[in-house]
Design a protein around this motif. Sequence first.
Motif, PDB file in Angstrom:
ATOM      1  N   ASP A 284       0.830  -1.203   0.000  1.00 29.86           N
ATOM      2  CA  ASP A 284       0.000   0.000   0.000  1.00 29.86           C
ATOM      3  C   ASP A 284       0.866   1.254   0.000  1.00 29.86           C
ATOM      4  O   ASP A 284       1.815   1.359   0.791  1.00 29.86           O
ATOM      5  CB  ASP A 284      -0.896   0.038   1.242  1.00 29.86           C
ATOM      6  N   PHE A 285       0.493   2.203  -0.858  1.00 28.07           N
ATOM      7  CA  PHE A 285       1.159   3.501  -0.962  1.00 28.07           C
ATOM      8  C   PHE A 285       0.123   4.599  -0.823  1.00 28.07           C
ATOM      9  O   PHE A 285      -1.048   4.414  -1.180  1.00 28.07           O
ATOM     10  CB  PHE A 285       1.879   3.624  -2.312  1.00 28.07           C
ATOM     11  N   ASP A 286       0.552   5.754  -0.349  1.00 29.26           N
ATOM     12  CA  ASP A 286      -0.365   6.882  -0.184  1.00 29.26           C
ATOM     13  C   ASP A 286      -0.711   7.552  -1.499  1.00 29.26           C
ATOM     14  O   ASP A 286      -1.786   8.144  -1.631  1.00 29.26           O
ATOM     15  CB  ASP A 286       0.219   7.923   0.781  1.00 29.26           C
ATOM     16  N   THR A 287       0.179   7.494  -2.473  1.00 26.94           N
ATOM     17  CA  THR A 287      -0.061   8.196  -3.735  1.00 26.94           C
ATOM     18  C   THR A 287       0.243   7.304  -4.934  1.00 26.94           C
ATOM     19  O   THR A 287       1.045   6.367  -4.849  1.00 26.94           O
ATOM     20  CB  THR A 287       0.816   9.465  -3.853  1.00 26.94           C
ATOM     21  N   MET A 288      -0.379   7.642  -6.046  1.00 26.71           N
ATOM     22  CA  MET A 288      -0.112   6.948  -7.301  1.00 26.71           C
ATOM     23  C   MET A 288       1.343   7.162  -7.717  1.00 26.71           C
ATOM     24  O   MET A 288       1.997   6.250  -8.211  1.00 26.71           O
ATOM     25  CB  MET A 288      -1.063   7.460  -8.394  1.00 26.71           C
ATOM     26  N   ALA A 289       1.861   8.369  -7.504  1.00 23.89           N
ATOM     27  CA  ALA A 289       3.243   8.668  -7.888  1.00 23.89           C
ATOM     28  C   ALA A 289       4.230   7.772  -7.144  1.00 23.89           C
ATOM     29  O   ALA A 289       5.187   7.271  -7.744  1.00 23.89           O
ATOM     30  CB  ALA A 289       3.555  10.143  -7.627  1.00 23.89           C
ATOM     31  N   GLU A 290       4.009   7.549  -5.851  1.00 21.38           N
ATOM     32  CA  GLU A 290       4.888   6.652  -5.081  1.00 21.38           C
ATOM     33  C   GLU A 290       4.812   5.228  -5.627  1.00 21.38           C
ATOM     34  O   GLU A 290       5.833   4.553  -5.772  1.00 21.38           O
ATOM     35  CB  GLU A 290       4.495   6.640  -3.601  1.00 21.38           C
ATOM     36  N   ALA A 291       3.593   4.774  -5.914  1.00 22.80           N
ATOM     37  CA  ALA A 291       3.406   3.413  -6.421  1.00 22.80           C
ATOM     38  C   ALA A 291       4.073   3.240  -7.785  1.00 22.80           C
ATOM     39  O   ALA A 291       4.731   2.227  -8.033  1.00 22.80           O
ATOM     40  CB  ALA A 291       1.912   3.088  -6.510  1.00 22.80           C
ATOM     41  N   GLU A 292       3.923   4.223  -8.654  1.00 25.39           N
ATOM     42  CA  GLU A 292       4.535   4.135  -9.981  1.00 25.39           C
ATOM     43  C   GLU A 292       6.056   4.169  -9.895  1.00 25.39           C
ATOM     44  O   GLU A 292       6.740   3.425 -10.603  1.00 25.39           O
ATOM     45  CB  GLU A 292       4.012   5.262 -10.866  1.00 25.39           C
ATOM     46  N   ALA A 293       6.591   5.020  -9.014  1.00 23.09           N
ATOM     47  CA  ALA A 293       8.047   5.085  -8.843  1.00 23.09           C
ATOM     48  C   ALA A 293       8.570   3.761  -8.297  1.00 23.09           C
ATOM     49  O   ALA A 293       9.615   3.265  -8.728  1.00 23.09           O
ATOM     50  CB  ALA A 293       8.422   6.243  -7.920  1.00 23.09           C
ATOM     51  N   PHE A 294       7.835   3.167  -7.367  1.00 18.51           N
ATOM     52  CA  PHE A 294       8.234   1.872  -6.822  1.00 18.51           C
ATOM     53  C   PHE A 294       8.231   0.812  -7.923  1.00 18.51           C
ATOM     54  O   PHE A 294       9.180   0.046  -8.070  1.00 18.51           O
ATOM     55  CB  PHE A 294       7.298   1.450  -5.687  1.00 18.51           C
ATOM     56  N   ARG A 295       7.154   0.766  -8.705  1.00 16.36           N
ATOM     57  CA  ARG A 295       7.062  -0.205  -9.802  1.00 16.36           C
ATOM     58  C   ARG A 295       8.232  -0.049 -10.777  1.00 16.36           C
ATOM     59  O   ARG A 295       8.852  -1.026 -11.180  1.00 16.36           O
ATOM     60  CB  ARG A 295       5.743  -0.033 -10.548  1.00 16.36           C
ATOM     61  N   ASP A 296       8.537   1.196 -11.113  1.00 20.02           N
ATOM     62  CA  ASP A 296       9.631   1.445 -12.053  1.00 20.02           C
ATOM     63  C   ASP A 296      10.978   1.003 -11.480  1.00 20.02           C
ATOM     64  O   ASP A 296      11.795   0.414 -12.172  1.00 20.02           O
ATOM     65  CB  ASP A 296       9.664   2.923 -12.449  1.00 20.02           C
ATOM     66  N   GLY A 297      11.205   1.264 -10.195  1.00 24.67           N
ATOM     67  CA  GLY A 297      12.434   0.823  -9.541  1.00 24.67           C
ATOM     68  C   GLY A 297      12.498  -0.684  -9.380  1.00 24.67           C
ATOM     69  O   GLY A 297      13.569  -1.292  -9.427  1.00 24.67           O
ATOM     70  N   LEU A 298      11.336  -1.295  -9.218  1.00 20.65           N
ATOM     71  CA  LEU A 298      11.265  -2.740  -9.050  1.00 20.65           C
ATOM     72  C   LEU A 298      11.757  -3.467 -10.302  1.00 20.65           C
ATOM     73  O   LEU A 298      12.367  -4.527 -10.208  1.00 20.65           O
ATOM     74  CB  LEU A 298       9.826  -3.150  -8.722  1.00 20.65           C
ATOM     75  N   HIS A 299      11.535  -2.884 -11.470  1.00 22.36           N
ATOM     76  CA  HIS A 299      12.015  -3.498 -12.715  1.00 22.36           C
ATOM     77  C   HIS A 299      13.522  -3.731 -12.669  1.00 22.36           C
ATOM     78  O   HIS A 299      14.013  -4.766 -13.113  1.00 22.36           O
ATOM     79  CB  HIS A 299      11.658  -2.630 -13.923  1.00 22.36           C
ATOM     80  N   LYS A 300      14.261  -2.775 -12.117  1.00 20.41           N
ATOM     81  CA  LYS A 300      15.722  -2.916 -12.028  1.00 20.41           C
ATOM     82  C   LYS A 300      16.096  -4.071 -11.099  1.00 20.41           C
ATOM     83  O   LYS A 300      17.015  -4.838 -11.380  1.00 20.41           O
ATOM     84  CB  LYS A 300      16.350  -1.613 -11.535  1.00 20.41           C
ATOM     85  N   LEU A 301      15.375  -4.192  -9.993  1.00 23.57           N
ATOM     86  CA  LEU A 301      15.626  -5.263  -9.038  1.00 23.57           C
ATOM     87  C   LEU A 301      15.303  -6.630  -9.646  1.00 23.57           C
ATOM     88  O   LEU A 301      16.062  -7.590  -9.502  1.00 23.57           O
ATOM     89  CB  LEU A 301      14.801  -5.031  -7.768  1.00 23.57           C
ATOM     90  N   ILE A 302      14.202  -6.708 -10.355  1.00 24.93           N
ATOM     91  CA  ILE A 302      13.774  -7.968 -10.961  1.00 24.93           C
ATOM     92  C   ILE A 302      14.751  -8.411 -12.046  1.00 24.93           C
ATOM     93  O   ILE A 302      14.960  -9.603 -12.259  1.00 24.93           O
ATOM     94  CB  ILE A 302      12.346  -7.831 -11.529  1.00 24.93           C
ATOM     95  N   ASP A 303      15.369  -7.462 -12.736  1.00 23.02           N
ATOM     96  CA  ASP A 303      16.290  -7.797 -13.827  1.00 23.02           C
ATOM     97  C   ASP A 303      17.651  -8.309 -13.343  1.00 23.02           C
ATOM     98  O   ASP A 303      18.438  -8.810 -14.152  1.00 23.02           O
ATOM     99  CB  ASP A 303      16.502  -6.583 -14.736  1.00 23.02           C
ATOM    100  N   LEU A 304      17.937  -8.204 -12.050  1.00 21.76           N
ATOM    101  CA  LEU A 304      19.221  -8.695 -11.532  1.00 21.76           C
ATOM    102  C   LEU A 304      19.295 -10.220 -11.672  1.00 21.76           C
ATOM    103  O   LEU A 304      18.310 -10.921 -11.414  1.00 21.76           O
ATOM    104  CB  LEU A 304      19.393  -8.315 -10.063  1.00 21.76           C
ATOM    105  N   PRO A 305      20.453 -10.741 -12.061  1.00 19.92           N
ATOM    106  CA  PRO A 305      20.586 -12.199 -12.228  1.00 19.92           C
ATOM    107  C   PRO A 305      20.207 -12.992 -10.968  1.00 19.92           C
ATOM    108  O   PRO A 305      19.557 -14.038 -11.068  1.00 19.92           O
ATOM    109  CB  PRO A 305      22.064 -12.387 -12.580  1.00 19.92           C
ATOM    110  N   ARG A 306      20.571 -12.498  -9.788  1.00 18.86           N
ATOM    111  CA  ARG A 306      20.249 -13.255  -8.564  1.00 18.86           C
ATOM    112  C   ARG A 306      18.743 -13.285  -8.306  1.00 18.86           C
ATOM    113  O   ARG A 306      18.231 -14.239  -7.732  1.00 18.86           O
ATOM    114  CB  ARG A 306      21.022 -12.709  -7.367  1.00 18.86           C
ATOM    115  N   THR A 307      18.028 -12.241  -8.741  1.00 24.73           N
ATOM    116  CA  THR A 307      16.574 -12.239  -8.615  1.00 24.73           C
ATOM    117  C   THR A 307      15.963 -13.167  -9.652  1.00 24.73           C
ATOM    118  O   THR A 307      15.048 -13.939  -9.349  1.00 24.73           O
ATOM    119  CB  THR A 307      16.013 -10.818  -8.791  1.00 24.73           C
ATOM    120  N   GLN A 308      16.460 -13.124 -10.865  1.00 22.70           N
ATOM    121  CA  GLN A 308      15.950 -13.981 -11.933  1.00 22.70           C
ATOM    122  C   GLN A 308      16.077 -15.458 -11.577  1.00 22.70           C
ATOM    123  O   GLN A 308      15.231 -16.260 -11.979  1.00 22.70           O
ATOM    124  CB  GLN A 308      16.680 -13.687 -13.249  1.00 22.70           C
ATOM    125  N   MET A 309      17.109 -15.806 -10.817  1.00 26.01           N
ATOM    126  CA  MET A 309      17.292 -17.207 -10.407  1.00 26.01           C
ATOM    127  C   MET A 309      16.170 -17.676  -9.476  1.00 26.01           C
ATOM    128  O   MET A 309      15.905 -18.868  -9.383  1.00 26.01           O
ATOM    129  CB  MET A 309      18.645 -17.395  -9.717  1.00 26.01           C
TER     130      MET A 309
END
Length: 102
Positions: free
Chosen positions: A53-78
């Motif tokens: 849960d986030f207070d604003t749409m902007a926070e949620a969108e920024a989190f989603r965008d940052g999450l893409h970088k985390l998901i793309d890491l090889p250790r996460t992909q494993m």
Amino acid sequence: MTTVVHIDDTVRDYETWKPAFDGLVQYYTEAGARNCRVARFTHNPNRVLIELDFDTMAEAEAFRDGLHKLIDLPRTQMLLVSHEVSILELVDDRRLTARASS
């Protein structure tokens, strides 16, 4: 208004994934998440639903965008078989109480 980031992951092994997920709590809170729920399917315990849960749409969108970088890491992909993220607007949130018995 509460904005919910809904994550639907299928992981290779829940018992291996969960400690890695728990290690990211500070990342989620620094991104502005104020509540987190994790559920898994009874018929497929490696399929995990996460809601933050986030207070604003902007926070949620920024989190989603940052999450893409985390998901793309090889250790996460494993750890992942599949990963899907949606942003939802919470329109109703009720605490239901049991009916009094007669």
